[in-house]
Design a protein around this motif. Sequence first.
Motif, PDB file in Angstrom:
ATOM      1  N   PRO C 169       0.824  -1.216   0.000  1.00 18.85           N
ATOM      2  CA  PRO C 169       0.000   0.000   0.000  1.00 18.85           C
ATOM      3  C   PRO C 169       0.853   1.260   0.000  1.00 18.85           C
ATOM      4  CG  PRO C 169      -0.616  -1.492   1.767  1.00 18.85           C
ATOM      5  CD  PRO C 169       0.669  -1.989   1.227  1.00 18.85           C
ATOM      6  N   VAL C 183       3.549   1.854   7.013  1.00 17.86           N
ATOM      7  CA  VAL C 183       2.267   1.176   7.106  1.00 17.86           C
ATOM      8  C   VAL C 183       2.245   0.158   8.234  1.00 17.86           C
ATOM      9  CG1 VAL C 183       0.806  -0.437   5.896  1.00 17.86           C
ATOM     10  CG2 VAL C 183       1.668   1.558   4.728  1.00 17.86           C
ATOM     11  N   PHE C 184       3.357  -0.506   8.430  1.00 17.01           N
ATOM     12  CA  PHE C 184       3.355  -1.584   9.412  1.00 17.01           C
ATOM     13  C   PHE C 184       3.844  -1.143  10.786  1.00 17.01           C
ATOM     14  CE2 PHE C 184       3.688  -3.414   5.243  1.00 17.01           C
ATOM     15  CZ  PHE C 184       2.602  -4.251   5.265  1.00 17.01           C
ATOM     16  N   GLU C 222      -6.856  -0.456  -4.053  1.00 18.27           N
ATOM     17  CA  GLU C 222      -6.274  -1.478  -4.899  1.00 18.27           C
ATOM     18  C   GLU C 222      -7.371  -2.062  -5.755  1.00 18.27           C
ATOM     19  OE1 GLU C 222      -4.799  -5.005  -3.061  1.00 18.27           O
ATOM     20  OE2 GLU C 222      -4.015  -5.749  -4.960  1.00 18.27           O
TER      21      GLU C 222
END
Lengths: 118, 339, 580
Positions: C169, C183-184, C222
């Motif tokens: 992403p 993101v993580f 997506e």
Amino acid sequence: MDKIIFVMIYFFLAVFIGVAMVILHIILSEKPKMVEKDKYLPFESGMKPLQPAYNRLPVKFYIYALAFLIFDIEVALLFPYVPLVKDLGKFGFFEILFFFTILFLAYIYLRETAIKEK
Amino acid sequence: MGIETSELVAFLVRSAVVIFLLLNIVPLMVFVERKIAAFVQDRIGPEKSGIYGLIQPLADAVKFFLKEAFIPPEANKFIYYISPIITAVTPILGFVVIPIVPILQPISSELSALTLIAFASMGVWGLLLGGWSSNNKFSLLGSLRSASQFISYEVPLSASILAMLILYGTFDFLKIVQAQEGSIFKWGIFLNPLAFLVFFIASLAESARIPFDLPEAEGEIVAGYHTEYSGMKFALFFMGEYMHLTLASALMIILFLGGWNIPFIKFDLPEDYLFEDVIEYAVGFVVFSVKLFLLLGFYVLIRWTLPRFRFDQLIRFSWGVLILLALISILISGVIAVF
Amino acid sequence: MGKTKSELLENIKVLCNGLYEDARLRDMVEFVVKPQNLIMFETKLKNDGFNMILDLFGVDFYDNQRLKDYAGVKERFAVIYHFLKIPQNERVRVIVPVSEENPSVPSSVRLFRGADWFEREVYDLLGIKFEGHPDLRRIMLPEDFEGHPLRKDFPTKGVKEYVGTKYTPRLVRLPGKEKPQDVFEEGARMIINVGPTHPATHGTFRMIFELEGEDIVGADLEIGYLHRGVEKNGENMRWEDFIPMTDRLNYLSAYLNNMIYTEMLERFLGIWDDVPQRAKFIRVILAELSRIADHLVSIGTMAVDLGALTPFWYFFKVREEIYSVFEWAVGARLTTSGTSVGGVRRDLDEKTIEKIKWIIDDILPKALKDVDSLLTKNRIFIDRTRGIGVISAQEAIEWGFTGPSLRGSGVAWDIRKVQPYGLYELFDFEVPVATEGDVYSRYLVRMEEMVQSAKIIRQALENMPQDGIRIKSDKFASLPSLPDKKLVYTQIEALIHHFKGIVEGVVPPFGWFYFGGEAANGELGFFAISDGKRTPWRIRIRPPCFAIYQAFRYMVLGHKLADFVGILGSINIVAGELDR
């Protein structure tokens, strides 16, 4: 005192029904024969989670929790007035009115500051 | 402690009857809800199982029992198990002081209203813990929503109950219903319509029904707090919702709609049960049931008519409008009671 | 309204003097522009008032010298731009040659935001890089996919099977919230997957939202879960065999797609004027019915996501009846494939006409009235939709919005009016416009469009001529407008025509052609290149959803999580059309 015991009996009766349903479900339920690993992922719209769910969270409505405390205590404070409404008469009513005026000012303050921002 | 055996037996029988009725109202409500939904939406509704689809709820119950007892491995198992039980049990507990007719009140207490408020307010724990324990973001969002929603609507709810208690000057539900005997204009709804309005809206929100069903808004957060629940554990949440609704309706009948009283008819139920009064008790029970189902049907109609609020709108509605109205209704009650 | 094509050609020739290699007039005004001159050329066009990149796609000429000559390029690839000026309806096609050794073109994103995803798609499917594109990733295919399927040397068979959906992403964030947060990484923001199996995604696509509490501060989309390579498939099937493929684009209004594709083909073949009037009337009637069906689903599902289930059922009842009409009129309910080159497959009989009249005069107005009373003045619904997902007219044009979403922003743009095709010039109808550009406006536009569609159908049913439903076969022997079965069995000449028609199909003249029509979500365009063979060299579909959906990630920013469902419902994304 008797009534407390009755309430306790009733309480255990009700909890028993809830627990019994869950236990009965565990006994009766179908046991899966084949297990796929992905089945045990937390549901996140069919994808692997990008991030664990136990995480720090911004608590945006904290102010409401505080306001809740104030107003719920207000309600709790008024409960003792209930059986005395008739006895206290007009005196009691104006006492309550005074209490309400202060509360109302607090409410206006809350409304104009915290709630407006959200 | 001097509890007489006969008293205990009478209590147990009464409790059993009340709980039995309550548990049976859930499948009945599921059926009624489906049929009303079908009627509103120009459909037929369930009709294949049994005559007119009558045993469909039973089939559902069987299905719930037989489904796999799935637990998410990363869930906090103890809390995950007890939270649906909390949700389902609290409305049952609330019924301990509800006088359907005097004889069907498991415990007759001077403090029935306080007991009820204490028990019913616990329901939020089930939703909050259930959502938190499942280790799922949608559940977590749902439980956060339910927490803020329930505390926001708890205040107007208890305030409107308080308004009626001040009006009648007692905590005892039995006395409240007796005070409404005789004329329809003695009913709470005519004495303090504002409190009725506030109570109605707040109870809708406390039962998490449309337009207040944000904790389980399926378009947004899948199924909210019960996303990871299946089988009977899900069904307990489901039952909890309906029983909560029933409790709210029963309370509304007692506080505002005259309990077992029939409008314009002097209809006196003795508190002590005697065999010669059986007809009167039956009539009282029927009247109460009719009122109950009319209210529940109204709830169902609302559900199939309105869209859902957004979260901030919901909170703002409670704090901006409803609480103010609730406070005013308390004052109105005070004026009526004193002057 | 606007200038004629030749005036436009002269005008731009003067305007962009020295920036183009070649200028000519075909179905559209065409310029061949070298990559290094492209940005200058685009700037000039933009200053002249061209405000939308309607379409952007690549073509692989491979070793076809004749096509290269036709296009006026020497290199293997070309990127083709369609520029549009709203509201004058002036269209310019720009062909940019791209060499095989260095497949790169300057990106147009800075000038036209709407080029964003179109460029990503060209990059994904043809491997042409766009210099300066801020977010050049694969869009339809997974990240680790090898090869570029729309290249002519990409085999249609024998490539190893790819399993997986690798996707990293990359979120766009609300201004002021651009904190570089991986993101993580764990943080106060919650990153949540919405879709592909989420109740609000009607179709398979995935949204990734970054939440602060309930506010959406970052979003990524997506798509590609439903990518079936329709354009690649089109290169390997006969021209008229592509009609069933168009069903699967916007499957909620399949007949509209059929109609637009068939009309494109007929105009390309040059037989449009010979198609009998009755067939055109039938097409208009069924197309408008399917437009109604599409809007019914769109509004119904939006209402469901906002919590109101009942309007959905009222609308789906009408939709069922409309599908029954399709069943009687063309033989299929959802994927109609109801048109054939030179006419329609079946005539409307009296029973069907009665049913259509019953729908548009009886149950549709009733359902519209019911839902109107349930939603339009409902305070909760208004609160949930007013001021949500606002997109101004200028932004909408920039992003390439067409159809109800553009009209909801206050631009009265309807291909049926500005450039009438089919028989729409014969009918009297209004183009509903709402001004706010929010969810509520788009809802109102769709509601009113159904009324207008019903009006068109009513007029069409009254004036339907009786001149057959197929093109006369003596004029076009090679068309699948086949001779009567009786003649085929008795006369050798008819048999030969039948045989040739079946085996060869239709073959448009060498060249290319673009035709766009008003589908339920906006301008659905088909661009076809014929190299004189039985299969097309390239079929490009201009999907309205694709342009609209790319703006969605900006539309949701700053709103609550609960609002995205309303926005998504109001722009009516259909995954079949989005992914192709």
